[in-house]
Design a protein around this motif. Sequence first.
Motif, PDB file in Angstrom:
ATOM      1  N   SER A   1       0.823  -1.216   0.000  1.00 46.70           N
ATOM      2  CA  SER A   1       0.000   0.000   0.000  1.00 46.70           C
ATOM      3  C   SER A   1       0.850   1.256   0.000  1.00 46.70           C
ATOM      4  O   SER A   1       0.528   2.243  -0.676  1.00 46.70           O
ATOM      5  N   VAL A   2       1.949   1.262   0.743  1.00 48.79           N
ATOM      6  CA  VAL A   2       2.798   2.450   0.807  1.00 48.79           C
ATOM      7  C   VAL A   2       3.388   2.757  -0.560  1.00 48.79           C
ATOM      8  O   VAL A   2       3.361   3.903  -1.030  1.00 48.79           O
ATOM      9  N   GLY A   3       3.910   1.737  -1.234  1.00 55.94           N
ATOM     10  CA  GLY A   3       4.502   1.942  -2.542  1.00 55.94           C
ATOM     11  C   GLY A   3       3.491   2.423  -3.568  1.00 55.94           C
ATOM     12  O   GLY A   3       3.781   3.325  -4.365  1.00 55.94           O
ATOM     13  N   VAL A   4       2.298   1.820  -3.561  1.00 56.97           N
ATOM     14  CA  VAL A   4       1.258   2.227  -4.513  1.00 56.97           C
ATOM     15  C   VAL A   4       0.808   3.654  -4.228  1.00 56.97           C
ATOM     16  O   VAL A   4       0.676   4.475  -5.149  1.00 56.97           O
ATOM     17  N   ASN A   5       0.572   3.975  -2.963  1.00 58.94           N
ATOM     18  CA  ASN A   5       0.127   5.323  -2.606  1.00 58.94           C
ATOM     19  C   ASN A   5       1.158   6.376  -3.002  1.00 58.94           C
ATOM     20  O   ASN A   5       0.813   7.445  -3.523  1.00 58.94           O
ATOM     21  N   ARG A   6       2.408   6.080  -2.751  1.00 63.77           N
ATOM     22  CA  ARG A   6       3.455   7.050  -3.076  1.00 63.77           C
ATOM     23  C   ARG A   6       3.659   7.170  -4.580  1.00 63.77           C
ATOM     24  O   ARG A   6       3.993   8.241  -5.085  1.00 63.77           O
ATOM     25  N   ALA A   7       3.473   6.066  -5.301  1.00 61.66           N
ATOM     26  CA  ALA A   7       3.565   6.128  -6.756  1.00 61.66           C
ATOM     27  C   ALA A   7       2.491   7.047  -7.325  1.00 61.66           C
ATOM     28  O   ALA A   7       2.744   7.851  -8.232  1.00 61.66           O
TER      29      ALA A   7
ATOM     30  N   VAL B   1      -0.053  12.501   1.095  1.00 64.81           N
ATOM     31  CA  VAL B   1       0.333  11.095   1.097  1.00 64.81           C
ATOM     32  C   VAL B   1       1.784  10.929   1.500  1.00 64.81           C
ATOM     33  O   VAL B   1       2.152   9.980   2.194  1.00 64.81           O
ATOM     34  N   THR B   2       2.644  11.849   1.107  1.00 65.50           N
ATOM     35  CA  THR B   2       4.073  11.706   1.336  1.00 65.50           C
ATOM     36  C   THR B   2       4.511  12.180   2.718  1.00 65.50           C
ATOM     37  O   THR B   2       5.663  12.044   3.078  1.00 65.50           O
ATOM     38  N   GLU B   3       3.595  12.744   3.510  1.00 70.28           N
ATOM     39  CA  GLU B   3       3.968  13.289   4.807  1.00 70.28           C
ATOM     40  C   GLU B   3       4.010  12.240   5.907  1.00 70.28           C
ATOM     41  O   GLU B   3       4.385  12.530   7.030  1.00 70.28           O
ATOM     42  N   GLY B   4       3.661  11.026   5.617  1.00 71.67           N
ATOM     43  CA  GLY B   4       3.671   9.972   6.627  1.00 71.67           C
ATOM     44  C   GLY B   4       2.380   9.193   6.605  1.00 71.67           C
ATOM     45  O   GLY B   4       1.331   9.711   6.255  1.00 71.67           O
ATOM     46  N   GLN B   5       2.472   7.942   6.976  1.00 71.07           N
ATOM     47  CA  GLN B   5       1.297   7.089   6.992  1.00 71.07           C
ATOM     48  C   GLN B   5       0.570   7.278   8.320  1.00 71.07           C
ATOM     49  O   GLN B   5       1.189   7.294   9.385  1.00 71.07           O
ATOM     50  N   ARG B   6      -0.757   7.401   8.278  1.00 69.83           N
ATOM     51  CA  ARG B   6      -1.542   7.598   9.498  1.00 69.83           C
ATOM     52  C   ARG B   6      -2.689   6.595   9.549  1.00 69.83           C
ATOM     53  O   ARG B   6      -3.298   6.291   8.531  1.00 69.83           O
ATOM     54  N   VAL B   7      -2.980   6.131  10.749  1.00 72.94           N
ATOM     55  CA  VAL B   7      -4.081   5.202  10.955  1.00 72.94           C
ATOM     56  C   VAL B   7      -4.724   5.510  12.299  1.00 72.94           C
ATOM     57  O   VAL B   7      -4.045   5.965  13.234  1.00 72.94           O
TER      58      VAL B   7
ATOM     59  N   GLY C   1       6.638   2.710   7.140  1.00 70.05           N
ATOM     60  CA  GLY C   1       6.520   1.357   6.613  1.00 70.05           C
ATOM     61  C   GLY C   1       5.095   0.954   6.347  1.00 70.05           C
ATOM     62  O   GLY C   1       4.175   1.773   6.326  1.00 70.05           O
ATOM     63  N   GLU C   2       4.889  -0.353   6.170  1.00 71.95           N
ATOM     64  CA  GLU C   2       3.568  -0.885   5.866  1.00 71.95           C
ATOM     65  C   GLU C   2       2.723  -1.032   7.128  1.00 71.95           C
ATOM     66  O   GLU C   2       3.245  -1.233   8.235  1.00 71.95           O
ATOM     67  N   LEU C   3       1.421  -0.961   6.957  1.00 71.44           N
ATOM     68  CA  LEU C   3       0.497  -1.125   8.078  1.00 71.44           C
ATOM     69  C   LEU C   3       0.659  -2.496   8.719  1.00 71.44           C
ATOM     70  O   LEU C   3       0.518  -2.640   9.942  1.00 71.44           O
ATOM     71  N   SER C   4       0.965  -3.516   7.929  1.00 69.27           N
ATOM     72  CA  SER C   4       1.115  -4.868   8.467  1.00 69.27           C
ATOM     73  C   SER C   4       2.227  -4.921   9.509  1.00 69.27           C
ATOM     74  O   SER C   4       2.142  -5.660  10.493  1.00 69.27           O
TER      75      SER C   4
END
Length: 463
Positions: A107-113, A270-276, A323-326
């Motif tokens: 997901s991180v790679g796809v989102n950043r792409a 999207v590039t500022e960091g992953q949030r959940v 990194g990835e959510l997993s």
Amino acid sequence: MNSAVMPQIRTLLLFTFMLMPMVAASAVTVEGLYRAQVPVAGPSDQAQQAAYAQGLREVLTRVAGNRQVLDSEQIAPLLEKAESLLQSYQYQRSPEGTDQLMLSFGSVGVNRALADMQIPVWGANRPLTLAWIAVDSGRDRWVLTSDDTQLDERGRWVRAFNEAAAERGLPLALPPEEVRQDRDLLSEIRGQFMENLRTKAADYSGNLVSVVNVSRRGSNWEARWRLEGPAFSETGDVRGEGSSEALAEAVVGAWSDLLAARYSVDAGEVTEGQRVDLRIENVGTLEAYGAVLSALNSMAPVVAAGPTRVSGNMATMRVTFSGELSVLKEYIALNANFVPLETPADSAGTAKPETNPGSLSQGHPQAPSEQSQSAQPAGAGPDSAASQTSAAPADAEPAEKGDQSTAQQPAAERQDGASLLQYRPIETDESDAAESEKSYESLYPVLRYRWTGTGGSQLSGDR
């Protein structure tokens, strides 16, 4: 107690007095947005690379919510390196004897792409659309329901809309068979009597209400549609489509374009960091708040964690992570004080307040838990796949490359593209339409836990 968390605790306590209690809504988390099932011509490197590219096309369309992503000048170079975004894959054999690849992209790679192409990303939390669809074949008229699963004309139309919705990652629900007893329903749909239809929709799950009138015109099909939400109402029409599949793709595609434009996260964010968001039960004391925040902030993937909302003993923590959510979920799992809570899957054709497990777009039982096989070197065919198996939780993320787990799921179940997606309800505050809509503006699903550590109060009853 760690003094660094004290300001966050004070903020959370303010929320306790200021916020209204949360109420359950039918917004859903869509799981499987980054997975695809595609045919593969053989075990050769060229065939595999072509399958990776096709799978990435499908994932990009679903995550962006708009087919125009494939028109970008940067799409060709990205598809050429599709394997670099691949986390895992698995060979499947279809009932017809053809080879299929189950692909899981990061997901991180796809989102950043997508962000690099300046394309917004439509996150995992999406509104559920209850669809009132009337079809006039020229010989007969009927309303589509979730029970229309036979190999007849009704069933073909239902499959067409379900598959179109799955292709775009659009949560779609049809009313149950019981609505056929409503003699006025067909006329209300044909006349788009929205007040009556909104009243009837209140008995079933759904954030949005759509009305579609499908009619035969010569050898082609046409449709008039309306899509309504808490703060918007849109209409449109489709003409000259030669099949049920083409018409459903056009209608659902128009909805997806509208909703993705409304709820997508801007590329810059999207590039500022992953949030959940973590929704954690049993956090009812100052000591518990501090313990939860300290535990989260001590985890290696966590960049920052802080409270955003509280209702009773339920606290919502927003976690920024790398990194990835997993990986984050694996770190949380190492702390026994965080007990994951199952979210009962809602059902498209179930009247409130009853719910039952199921895929909302399909109206059938939820697919078995998915386990993924490690990505093999290019050229490795089905016969060289690892045979080792292991159990995985129902909400497990796809395994990283190098993980040797492998799925043993019947291929027949995998042939339906909609079964790749699972919908789970999330809680939103329907008393505030603006706040409710904000719940969709998140890239990642809401995770639910119960805190059993220091400061937690005992909850009565079943969870």
